[in-house]
Design a protein around this motif. Sequence first.
Motif, short mmCIF file in Angstrom:
data_model
loop_
_atom_site.label_atom_id
_atom_site.label_comp_id
_atom_site.label_asym_id
_atom_site.label_seq_id
_atom_site.Cartn_x
_atom_site.Cartn_y
_atom_site.Cartn_z
N UNK A 79 3.66 6.56 -1.35
CA UNK A 79 3.18 6.00 -2.61
C UNK A 79 1.95 6.80 -3.01
N UNK A 80 1.81 7.00 -4.33
CA UNK A 80 0.72 7.82 -4.87
C UNK A 80 -0.15 7.00 -5.81
N UNK A 81 -1.38 7.45 -5.95
CA UNK A 81 -2.26 6.91 -6.97
C UNK A 81 -2.94 8.10 -7.65
N UNK A 82 -2.49 8.39 -8.86
CA UNK A 82 -3.13 9.45 -9.66
C UNK A 82 -4.29 8.83 -10.41
N UNK A 83 -5.47 9.37 -10.20
CA UNK A 83 -6.68 8.83 -10.80
C UNK A 83 -7.30 9.87 -11.72
N UNK A 84 -7.34 9.55 -12.99
CA UNK A 84 -7.92 10.44 -14.00
C UNK A 84 -9.15 9.79 -14.62
N UNK A 85 -9.95 10.61 -15.31
CA UNK A 85 -11.14 10.11 -16.00
C UNK A 85 -11.98 9.23 -15.08
N UNK A 86 -12.22 9.72 -13.89
CA UNK A 86 -12.93 8.92 -12.89
C UNK A 86 -14.37 8.65 -13.32
N UNK A 87 -14.83 7.46 -12.93
CA UNK A 87 -16.18 7.00 -13.25
C UNK A 87 -16.94 6.72 -11.95
N UNK A 88 -18.26 6.76 -11.99
CA UNK A 88 -19.02 6.44 -10.77
C UNK A 88 -18.67 5.08 -10.19
N UNK A 89 -18.33 4.14 -11.04
CA UNK A 89 -17.98 2.80 -10.54
C UNK A 89 -16.63 2.75 -9.85
N UNK A 90 -15.89 3.85 -9.86
CA UNK A 90 -14.64 3.93 -9.09
C UNK A 90 -14.90 4.29 -7.63
N UNK A 91 -16.13 4.61 -7.30
CA UNK A 91 -16.48 4.96 -5.93
C UNK A 91 -16.19 3.80 -4.99
N UNK A 92 -15.39 4.07 -3.95
CA UNK A 92 -15.00 3.03 -3.00
C UNK A 92 -14.12 3.65 -1.92
N UNK A 93 -13.83 2.87 -0.90
CA UNK A 93 -12.76 3.20 0.03
C UNK A 93 -11.46 2.66 -0.56
N UNK A 94 -10.48 3.50 -0.69
CA UNK A 94 -9.19 3.11 -1.26
C UNK A 94 -8.19 2.90 -0.13
N UNK A 95 -7.53 1.74 -0.17
CA UNK A 95 -6.58 1.37 0.87
C UNK A 95 -5.22 1.11 0.27
N UNK A 96 -4.19 1.55 0.95
CA UNK A 96 -2.85 1.18 0.52
C UNK A 96 -2.36 0.02 1.38
N UNK A 97 -1.45 -0.75 0.82
CA UNK A 97 -0.96 -1.94 1.49
C UNK A 97 0.51 -2.15 1.16
N UNK A 98 1.21 -2.84 2.04
CA UNK A 98 2.64 -3.07 1.87
C UNK A 98 2.97 -4.55 2.00
N UNK A 99 3.99 -4.98 1.25
CA UNK A 99 4.50 -6.35 1.34
C UNK A 99 5.98 -6.30 1.03
N UNK A 100 6.70 -7.34 1.43
CA UNK A 100 8.15 -7.31 1.28
C UNK A 100 8.60 -7.51 -0.16
N UNK A 101 7.84 -8.28 -0.95
CA UNK A 101 8.32 -8.61 -2.29
C UNK A 101 7.24 -8.33 -3.32
N UNK A 102 7.68 -7.94 -4.52
CA UNK A 102 6.79 -7.68 -5.64
C UNK A 102 6.85 -8.84 -6.60
N UNK A 103 5.68 -9.31 -7.00
CA UNK A 103 5.62 -10.37 -8.00
C UNK A 103 4.36 -10.17 -8.81
N UNK A 104 4.52 -10.14 -10.14
CA UNK A 104 3.36 -9.97 -10.99
C UNK A 104 2.32 -11.06 -10.73
N UNK A 105 2.79 -12.24 -10.43
CA UNK A 105 1.90 -13.40 -10.35
C UNK A 105 0.84 -13.25 -9.26
N UNK A 106 1.16 -12.54 -8.18
CA UNK A 106 0.17 -12.44 -7.11
C UNK A 106 0.06 -11.02 -6.54
N UNK A 107 0.47 -10.02 -7.28
CA UNK A 107 0.37 -8.64 -6.80
C UNK A 107 -1.07 -8.21 -6.62
#
Length: 126
Positions: A79-107
């Motif tokens: 899985x990829x995350x393309x990040x454009x127009x980055x801002x100083x407030x985007x500074x962080x540790x970025x983590x990927x995560x997995x789950x069995x089901x996708x749902x807009x309500x609690x993604x």
Amino acid sequence: QVQLVESGGGLVQAGGSLRLSCVDGGRTFSDYAMGWFRQVPGKEREFVAAISRSGDYTYYADSVKGRFTISRDNAKNTVYLQMNSLKPEDTAVYLCAARRYFAYSDSDDWTKYDDWGQGTQVTVSS
């Protein structure tokens, strides 16, 4: 054994771009919806983006909508995350995560994800 490994972080100037990758080893990647979160020390883990198992559906935090794009390649277990127009407030540790089901309500709820990577540092200078 589940293993999520992120890469692609680094130091970039404001307005620049980075592409993060997360490889999921040891299982059928297409069985899992994926998400990206970020965390700053002392603050709660923050949702960034999520993608369904097939890649047909995506969901973004308002703070990154229009600047970040999540995608996946099930043949490469990545899985990829393309990040454009980055801002100083985007500074962080970025983590990927997995789950069995996708749902807009609690993604955007990090407690709904089962597996996590170690994270990759993104630093945006002003």
